[in-house]
Write a protein that holds these residues in place. Structure first.
Motif, short mmCIF file in Angstrom:
data_model
loop_
_atom_site.label_atom_id
_atom_site.label_comp_id
_atom_site.label_asym_id
_atom_site.label_seq_id
_atom_site.Cartn_x
_atom_site.Cartn_y
_atom_site.Cartn_z
N LEU A 177 -11.66 -9.35 -9.65
CA LEU A 177 -10.34 -8.89 -10.08
C LEU A 177 -10.29 -7.36 -10.07
CD1 LEU A 177 -9.56 -11.34 -13.04
CD2 LEU A 177 -8.52 -11.33 -10.76
N GLY A 178 -11.38 -6.74 -10.50
CA GLY A 178 -11.45 -5.28 -10.44
C GLY A 178 -11.45 -4.77 -9.02
N GLU A 179 -12.16 -5.48 -8.15
CA GLU A 179 -12.24 -5.10 -6.73
C GLU A 179 -10.86 -5.12 -6.07
OE1 GLU A 179 -13.70 -7.26 -2.59
OE2 GLU A 179 -14.43 -7.99 -4.53
N ILE A 180 -10.12 -6.21 -6.23
CA ILE A 180 -8.83 -6.31 -5.54
C ILE A 180 -7.78 -5.38 -6.15
CG2 ILE A 180 -9.26 -8.66 -4.75
CD1 ILE A 180 -7.48 -9.70 -6.97
N SER A 181 -8.02 -4.96 -7.38
CA SER A 181 -7.11 -4.00 -8.00
C SER A 181 -7.42 -2.58 -7.56
CB SER A 181 -7.21 -4.10 -9.53
OG SER A 181 -6.39 -3.13 -10.14
N ALA A 182 -8.71 -2.20 -7.60
CA ALA A 182 -9.09 -0.81 -7.37
C ALA A 182 -9.27 -0.44 -5.90
CB ALA A 182 -10.38 -0.51 -8.14
N PHE A 183 -9.97 -1.28 -5.13
CA PHE A 183 -10.37 -0.87 -3.79
C PHE A 183 -9.20 -0.56 -2.85
CE2 PHE A 183 -15.04 -2.50 -3.57
CZ PHE A 183 -15.33 -1.75 -4.70
N PRO A 184 -8.17 -1.42 -2.75
CA PRO A 184 -7.04 -1.04 -1.88
C PRO A 184 -6.29 0.19 -2.39
CG PRO A 184 -6.98 -3.39 -2.42
CD PRO A 184 -7.97 -2.75 -3.32
N SER A 185 -6.33 0.39 -3.72
CA SER A 185 -5.62 1.53 -4.32
C SER A 185 -6.26 2.85 -3.97
CB SER A 185 -5.57 1.36 -5.85
OG SER A 185 -4.97 0.15 -6.21
N VAL A 186 -7.55 2.84 -3.70
CA VAL A 186 -8.25 4.08 -3.34
C VAL A 186 -7.65 4.66 -2.06
CG1 VAL A 186 -10.45 5.07 -2.59
CG2 VAL A 186 -10.39 3.45 -4.51
N SER A 187 -7.49 3.82 -1.03
CA SER A 187 -6.90 4.28 0.23
C SER A 187 -5.47 4.76 0.01
CB SER A 187 -6.92 3.16 1.27
OG SER A 187 -8.24 2.83 1.64
N THR A 188 -4.71 4.02 -0.78
CA THR A 188 -3.31 4.38 -1.05
C THR A 188 -3.23 5.73 -1.76
OG1 THR A 188 -2.71 2.05 -1.28
CG2 THR A 188 -1.19 3.66 -2.20
#
Length: 389
Positions: free
Chosen positions: A306-317
């Motif tokens: 849940l942390g992965e799918i929240s944080a990881f795409p947001s880094v690129s954004t």
């Protein structure tokens, strides 16, 4: 002839194809080198480390060429390297040719990975945060397909794995040649024009976030290396460990579309999304500190995912929102390189901590390190707001 903007469906198709092709190869490395080529696990670990480091170089070069040369040709160059490496591996997969061309494949994949991420900023009629969310989802679907393929195709011979991957890369080359020759759709105003140098506060935010991202990937790499042995030491089987990753995929496939549905809200609160995501990441390892039963490991993986799918795409954004149009490829290359570097050093860091202390010390250290670097990032954010006032 160049078109204005890239259609999202072609980006997602390309990501699905290339991740399926790559994911059919990487899981085999340790098993193939140890069981078929009769090399030590240490040798396999060294090859994987070199692959990850070379991928960092491919990530950075891909971003540089994307900005300074041409996005379209950069992507085609990376795919061509992948096709060439897998073609050779079909016929020469002994030692040391297997390791050599696996490294070449890793370099090409680094270029392709950065190019796909950078092309995500050029999708027409879509907010970049939405594109990064669905792209992350599609990458994971490709990983699921790729790992499933291995079980069905490997019994016929590893050359058929390379043959299938090569055909997938050729298919992606055709899709890219026909659909990726596009001009950027300049949607933003704030950073479209301006000096080559970013404002200092933007640089500081990117550096702070990249440090958090590297630490997160070092931590994530423990699930791919040290935690398997930790589970076995608690009486669990390799099959049990394998199902944990199946559970990871189930959580991603179930909850990533939910986050994507609320993309507009989450984009307005992207800093909070980053903080919550990385804190969930840390919480997953808090569970591991006390883990003894199998359900503890499933709970840990569920929270971490849940942390992965929240944080990881947001880094690129978030990084994309801070840079100029002409620097998008370079900085997406830095994001991908940070992830590759974390994956490379993660198993080494974990093994050293366990050798000097214990698994529990490793898990505590993971939590503390991530929280400390996340606090540092938040301090940078507050200072940046103060400087703008």
């Amino acid at each position: 002839m160049q078109k204005q903007g890239l259609a999202l469906k072609w980006l997602l198709l390309g990501a699905l194809i290339t991740n399926t092709g790559i994911s059919a190869i990487w899981p085999l490395t340790t098993i193939y080198m140890h069981e078929y080529l009769h090399k030590s696990l240490t040798a396999a670990g060294i090859v994987l480390f070199i692959n990850s480091i070379v991928m960092v170089g491919g990530n950075y070069l891909g971003g540089y060429l994307f900005d300074r040369w041409q996005p379209y040709r950069t992507l085609l160059t990376g795919i061509t390297i992948n096709v060439f490496a897998t073609l050779i591996l079909i016929f020469f997969h002994g030692w040391p040719s297997y390791a050599i061309f696996l490294v070449i494949l890793s370099f090409g994949n680094g270029i392709v990975g950065t190019s796909i991420t950078a092309f995500a900023t050029m999708v027409k009629n879509q907010q970049s945060s939405y594109v990064f969310n669905v792209l992350y989802f599609m990458n994971n679907i490709g990983i699921v397909f790729g790992t499933l393929i291995v079980g069905f195709v490997l019994p016929f011979g590893i050359q058929y794995i390379f043959m299938l991957s090569m055909l997938l890369f050729i298919l992606f080359w055709i899709v890219a040649a026909l659909k990726f020759n596009v001009l950027p759709e300049r949607k933003r105003k704030k950073y479209d024009k301006g000096p080559a140098q970013l404002p200092k506060q933007n640089k500081h935010q990117i550096i702070g976030l990249m440090l958090v991202f590297i630490v997160a990937w070092i931590i994530y790499a423990q699930w791919q290396s040290t935690i398997s042995a930790f589970m076995v030491s608690h009486g669990m089987t390799v099959k049990d460990y394998s199902f944990v990753w199946t559970f990871n995929a189930i959580v991603v496939v179930t909850f990533q579309p939910v986050l994507t549905h609320f993309d507009a809200f989450l984009y307005r609160h992207i800093k909070a999304r980053l903080n919550v995501g990385f804190l969930l990441f840390a919480t997953g390892f808090v569970v591991l500190i006390f883990a003894k039963e199998y359900w503890h490991f499933l709970l840990s993986m569920g929270i971490l995912t849940l942390g992965e799918i929240s944080a990881f795409p947001s880094v690129s954004t978030y990084v994309d929102s801070l840079v100029y149009e002409s620097q998008r490829g370079r900085f997406q290359g830095i994001v991908n390189a940070a992830a590759s570097f974390g994956r490379a050093v993660g198993p080494l860091v974990g093994a050293q901590v366990i050798a000097l202390s214990s698994y529990h010390s490793l898990f505590v250290g993971c939590v503390v390190a991530l929280v400390v670097f996340l606090l540092n990032f938040d301090i940078i954010l507050r200072r940046s707001r103060t400087q703008k006032l």
